[in-house]
Write an enzyme that holds these catalytic residues in place. Structure first.
Site, PDB file in Angstrom:
ATOM      1  CB  SER A 187      -0.931   0.196   1.071  1.00 32.59           C
ATOM      2  OG  SER A 187      -2.024   1.166   1.027  1.00 32.59           O
ATOM      3  CD  GLU A 303      -5.511  -4.117  -4.148  1.00 29.78           C
ATOM      4  OE1 GLU A 303      -5.558  -4.002  -2.833  1.00 29.78           O
ATOM      5  OE2 GLU A 303      -4.728  -4.654  -4.448  1.00 29.78           O
ATOM      6  CG  HIS A 391      -5.740  -2.548  -0.112  1.00 27.14           C
ATOM      7  ND1 HIS A 391      -4.600  -2.213  -0.848  1.00 27.14           N
ATOM      8  CD2 HIS A 391      -5.040  -1.516   1.161  1.00 27.14           C
ATOM      9  CE1 HIS A 391      -3.768  -1.394  -0.738  1.00 27.14           C
ATOM     10  NE2 HIS A 391      -4.010  -1.154   0.561  1.00 27.14           N
TER      11      HIS A 391
END
Length: 469
Positions: A187, A303, A391
């Site tokens: 990330s 995600e 995610h």
């Protein structure tokens, strides 16, 4: 009684760690001076030498931040360790390490949360497999990514670069090879890895880069500074170093939290890397094209399900979806392609947003350097809160350990350890050799899909990601 703890002598002094089951741990080692007082909102300053033996058995203080809020608080743990000495690294190394490969982990958290002290970031599995594992802390939020008059930009990135330079300088003392350093991040951490590789003093020496679901853009100072100006407006102060330095770090954190509570359910703003001649002269997506080192890069199938809960998806009707797509600047063609791929309503919006931020930039990087880039897609579906392959779910699998509390909060208690072993082995192979075990992206867009039964296949759903060209 003699001190039997392992000691390592660095250029700045000696540290004492601990050893368990053949793995030596050295925690909370400063790589720069505390960035407060006269050093607040300034570039990191190398740590001064110390006398005697410094204890390195506890994690260093965490950067100022707020805990996760709302639904995210149920999925992500928070750790708060008080103190000013926040610019520290941790080293986990095999007791018999000698010229071993090194991996440097940069945590994520939207540039405003996170710490290397989280249980899910324990690098024991890497050290067990003969890798010297390093994790680091850096300045977050307003302290690290404000756009202020009279302040160097991207201070958090400069911290990461300083930590990597510390690794190049000191890692031999822990049995690591400074010529075999791989950077790894997820990330925001992936974005920082990409940006760090773009810096000549880092990129010229890095052995490889692993970028997990990392946004690869950098905004103009005007756009990146929106959150800084919002905080200034909220506090009624000028957008300058002196005015921000007169406010405590915690008050800046609180102001940002108060503003965020009023924001859209779809993430369209927040702290970001800022284009800057000295630290980020061009977006990492462009700079990665010229990087000589191999890159392992990928995203997760779903995600967006971290950002949009099942409740939020159900509440977003057609009108709201259209408005949010416009707000997020999603092209009509991308929404059309997402629907054609089987996504509906808010799910189509989420998929298009995921592709815009993450999968499309990763694909463009792979297309620009097809023989030096290895691409993956993490597709295993978590049963927790309808996350599926959301995610951050892949982190535990890359670390090869799905039975800890941080992993189980995202993956539940039945996640397949066999898949974690497979994915972790690929990461270890890449760190060692620059090859994770499948072919580079190439002209056929080769992608390794990690799932209950993994496969190597041409990139899936190319029509969706290609809508962002």
């Amino acid at each position: 009684m003699p001190d039997l703890s392992p000691h390592v002598t660095l250029t700045t002094g000696t540290v004492a760690g601990a050893e368990t089951d053949g793995i030596r741990r050295f925690l909370g080692i400063p790589y720069a001076e505390p960035p407060f007082g006269a050093r607040r909102f300034a570039e990191p300053v190398p740590v001064l030498p110390w006398e005697g033996v410094r204890d390195a058995t506890s994690f260093g203080p965490t950067a100022p931040q707020s805990p996760y809020q709302g639904e995210a608080a149920k999925l992500f743990g928070s750790v708060e360790i008080p103190g000013d000495d926040i610019l520290t690294v941790n080293v986990l190394a095999p007791a018999d390490a000698e010229s071993a490969p090194v991996v440097v982990w940069v945590h994520g958290g939207a540039f405003e949360r996170g710490t290397s002290a989280l249980e899910g970031y324990d690098g024991t599995t890497f050290a067990r497999d003969g890798i010297v594992f390093v994790s680091l802390n850096y300045r977050l939020g307003a302290e690290g990514f404000s756009v202020l008059d009279g302040v160097p930009r991207n201070l958090g990135l400069l911290d990461v670069a300083a930590a990597v330079e510390w690794v190049y300088r000191e890692i031999t003392a822990f049995g690591g090879d400074p010529e075999m350093v791989t950077l790894m991040g997820e990330s925001a951490g992936g974005a920082l890895v990409a940006a760090a590789v773009s810096l000549p003093r880092i990129g010229e020496r890095v052995h490889g880069a692993i970028i997990q679901s990392g946004p690869l853009d950098a905004s103009s100072p005007e756009r990146a500074g929106r959150v800084t100006r919002a905080i200034a407006k909220h506090l009624g102060i000028p957008v300058t170093r002196d005015s921000f330095a007169a406010v405590s770090p915690q008050r800046l954190v609180d102001a940002r939290l108060e503003i965020a509570r009023k924001s859209s359910p779809v993430p369209t703003g927040g702290f970001a890397l800022s284009l800057d001649p000295d630290s980020v002269p061009r977006p990492p997506e462009e700079a990665l094209t010229d990087a000589a080192a191999p890159v392992l890069i990928g995203t997760n199938t779903d995600e967006y399900r971290l950002w949009l809960s099942p409740t939020a998806i159900a509440e977003l009707g057609p009108v709201k979806v259209a408005g949010l797509a416009l707000l997020a600047r999603i092209p009509v063609g991308a929404m059309r392609s997402a629907r054609a791929a089987g996504f509906r309503g808010a799910e189509a919006l989420g998929q298009a947003l995921s592709d815009k931020i993450l999968r499309a930039p990763a694909t463009r990087v792979a297309n620009s350097r097809p023989d030096r880039t290895f691409v993956y897609e993490f597709a295993w579906r978590s049963p927790v809160r309808g996350l599926l392959a959301a995610h951050a779910v892949e982190i535990a699998f890359a670390f090869g350990r799905v039975n800890g509390p941080d992993a189980e909060s995202l993956s539940g208690t039945g996640a397949p350890q066999t898949l974690a072993d497979e994915m972790h082995s690929a990461w270890v192979s890449f760190i060692r050799t620059g090859d994770p075990g499948w072919a580079p992206f190439g002209g056929s867009r080769t992608t390794r899909v990690f799932d209950e039964v993994s496969e190597t296949t041409p990139q899936r759903r190319p029509e969706v990601v290609d809508a962002f060209r």
